[in-house]
Design an enzyme around this catalytic site. Structure first.
Site, PDB file in Angstrom:
ATOM      1  N   GLY A  47       0.842  -1.192   0.000  1.00 17.64           N
ATOM      2  CA  GLY A  47       0.000   0.000   0.000  1.00 17.64           C
ATOM      3  C   GLY A  47       0.875   1.239   0.000  1.00 17.64           C
ATOM      4  O   GLY A  47       0.709   2.143   0.825  1.00 17.64           O
ATOM      5  N   GLU A 107       0.984  -1.485  -4.821  1.00 16.92           N
ATOM      6  CA  GLU A 107      -0.151  -0.566  -4.795  1.00 16.92           C
ATOM      7  C   GLU A 107      -1.286  -1.135  -5.628  1.00 16.92           C
ATOM      8  O   GLU A 107      -1.062  -1.650  -6.725  1.00 16.92           O
ATOM      9  CB  GLU A 107       0.271   0.813  -5.326  1.00 16.92           C
ATOM     10  CG  GLU A 107      -0.829   1.825  -5.448  1.00 16.92           C
ATOM     11  CD  GLU A 107      -1.561   2.083  -4.137  1.00 16.92           C
ATOM     12  OE1 GLU A 107      -2.813   2.057  -4.156  1.00 16.92           O
ATOM     13  OE2 GLU A 107      -0.895   2.295  -3.096  1.00 16.92           O
ATOM     14  N   ILE A 108      -2.501  -1.042  -5.109  1.00 19.35           N
ATOM     15  CA  ILE A 108      -3.657  -1.645  -5.763  1.00 19.35           C
ATOM     16  C   ILE A 108      -4.291  -0.719  -6.805  1.00 19.35           C
ATOM     17  O   ILE A 108      -4.973  -1.179  -7.713  1.00 19.35           O
ATOM     18  CB  ILE A 108      -4.701  -2.064  -4.702  1.00 19.35           C
ATOM     19  CG1 ILE A 108      -5.720  -3.040  -5.290  1.00 19.35           C
ATOM     20  CG2 ILE A 108      -5.393  -0.840  -4.104  1.00 19.35           C
ATOM     21  CD1 ILE A 108      -6.629  -3.672  -4.246  1.00 19.35           C
ATOM     22  N   ASN A 132      -2.682  -6.843  -5.844  1.00 21.72           N
ATOM     23  CA  ASN A 132      -3.557  -7.023  -4.696  1.00 21.72           C
ATOM     24  C   ASN A 132      -2.895  -8.041  -3.783  1.00 21.72           C
ATOM     25  O   ASN A 132      -3.018  -9.248  -3.975  1.00 21.72           O
ATOM     26  CB  ASN A 132      -4.935  -7.510  -5.144  1.00 21.72           C
ATOM     27  CG  ASN A 132      -5.927  -7.620  -4.002  1.00 21.72           C
ATOM     28  OD1 ASN A 132      -5.553  -7.527  -2.840  1.00 21.72           O
ATOM     29  ND2 ASN A 132      -7.186  -7.813  -4.327  1.00 21.72           N
ATOM     30  N   THR A 133      -2.163  -7.561  -2.795  1.00 21.00           N
ATOM     31  CA  THR A 133      -1.368  -8.454  -1.960  1.00 21.00           C
ATOM     32  C   THR A 133      -2.232  -9.327  -1.050  1.00 21.00           C
ATOM     33  O   THR A 133      -1.739 -10.322  -0.516  1.00 21.00           O
ATOM     34  CB  THR A 133      -0.374  -7.662  -1.098  1.00 21.00           C
ATOM     35  OG1 THR A 133      -1.082  -6.657  -0.362  1.00 21.00           O
ATOM     36  CG2 THR A 133       0.677  -6.995  -1.962  1.00 21.00           C
ATOM     37  N   CYS A 176       1.870   1.097   6.115  1.00 23.68           N
ATOM     38  CA  CYS A 176       1.865   2.482   6.566  1.00 23.68           C
ATOM     39  C   CYS A 176       0.541   3.164   6.220  1.00 23.68           C
ATOM     40  O   CYS A 176       0.205   3.305   5.046  1.00 23.68           O
ATOM     41  CB  CYS A 176       3.029   3.245   5.950  1.00 23.68           C
ATOM     42  SG  CYS A 176       4.640   2.570   6.416  1.00 23.68           S
ATOM     43  N   ASP A 229      -5.856   1.551   4.780  1.00 24.91           N
ATOM     44  CA  ASP A 229      -7.278   1.897   4.809  1.00 24.91           C
ATOM     45  C   ASP A 229      -7.899   1.320   6.080  1.00 24.91           C
ATOM     46  O   ASP A 229      -7.831   0.113   6.311  1.00 24.91           O
ATOM     47  CB  ASP A 229      -7.962   1.319   3.571  1.00 24.91           C
ATOM     48  CG  ASP A 229      -9.356   1.887   3.363  1.00 24.91           C
ATOM     49  OD1 ASP A 229      -9.988   2.292   4.356  1.00 24.91           O
ATOM     50  OD2 ASP A 229      -9.818   1.926   2.203  1.00 24.91           O
TER      51      ASP A 229
END
Length: 310
Positions: free
Chosen positions: A104, A127-128, A160-161, A180, A183
């Site tokens: 993220g 990052e998604i 998408n981890t 960090c 959401d």
């Protein structure tokens, strides 16, 4: 004499011969290709790459490409083509792979900072959001152009981890994982979307090397309490003390280098962080037994109930 109706006038205008100077009359006129907002090597501007802050990771089923297993992914070709490290000189034919993950990563502030803190390690931001990923990619390319020989050890991956980490990373291949300002997913029905959970912590433990570290930081106290609750209860992680973290440069970096961290700093609100160490097998076997693997009643079943049933 009756005036022609608007429809008749339009029909008549379509019948009129067009001038040779009229560009729209060219038979093979092809619209020009849309130019990229930012060329490779130029520093991108955030205002062109802003995206919604919230994203549902459970709904992105077919929006990503990923290998069927980590051995099929070439990190050197796709992300680190010019990375040269003296430590890797003796094993040139050994495939390289990132060992530090910024999950993220947002606009990449921490990702590029970690690249300078660990120049011999490979750093990957995940990052998604597609637009934000493109911003970070362009940012890294611009930094490489402006600083010759630097930032070759960092890159970004649209992923998408929560779903695809096993497709990219091998067992015990990671040294550090960062979460960090993730959401918060405030609604209780959306807590399953949070990036830290019992199930996902087991995955992170699988990918981290013994002694590897998992970092979390947020400005939402409720989310911080969630992190503490789940990480403390997981048998594979141990919460690190302030004395142990005193000389860890990553703690300062995740406070000051992320864009969200800077925003929180300007607002004057609190930041909550914790760091957990991945336990090795020997330590785990000495401290974890069948009786204490999970907390009593953690899943709605107590030992007393089991004993009564038996």
């Amino acid at each position: 004499m009756d005036k022609p109706s608007p429809v008749d006038a339009k029909t008549e205008s379509n019948k009129r011969p067009r001038s040779n100077d009229d560009d729209s009359a060219k038979p093979n006129d092809v619209p020009p290709e849309k130019e990229a907002i930012t060329a490779d090597g130029e520093m991108p501007q955030k205002r062109f790459y802003r995206s919604r802050a919230h994203c549902n990771p459970l709904s992105h089923n077919n929006a990503f490409t990923y290998p069927s297993n980590p051995d099929l992914y070439n990190w050197s070709e796709k992300h680190y083509p010019n990375f040269i490290c003296e430590e890797n000189a003796s094993r040139q034919n050994t495939p390289i792979a990132p060992s530090i993950l910024d999950i993220g990563c947002g606009f990449g502030g921490l990702t590029v900072a970690l690249a300078t803190l660990y120049p011999t390690k490979l750093v990957l931001g995940c990052e998604i959001r597609a637009k934000v990923t493109e911003y970070v990619r362009l940012r890294i390319l611009a930094l490489r152009k402006q600083n010759e020989g630097q930032y070759e050890n960092c890159s970004v991956l649209k992923s998408n981890t929560m779903k695809h980490m096993p497709n990219f990373f091998r067992k015990q291949s990671l040294e550090k994982i960062f979460f960090c300002f993730p959401d918060p997913h405030f609604k209780k029905k959306n807590h399953c979307r949070r990036i830290v959970s019992e199930r996902l912590l087991s995955e992170y433990a699988y990918f981290l090397k013994p002694g590897g570290r998992l970092y979390t930081i947020t400005d939402v106290e409720d989310l911080h309490n969630w992190h503490v609750k789940h990480c403390r209860s997981h048998p594979m992680f141990r919460e690190m003390t302030d004395d142990e973290l005193e000389n860890d440069p990553c703690v300062k970096a995740m406070h000051n280098e992320t864009e969200e961290g800077k925003k929180v700093e300007r607002a004057g609100t609190n930041k909550y962080y914790t760091v957990y160490e991945r336990l090795d097998s020997q330590t785990l076997s000495d401290t974890v037994t069948a009786e204490n693997f999970w907390d009593d009643s953690q899943f709605g079943v107590s030992r007393r109930q089991i004993e009564e049933q038996n």
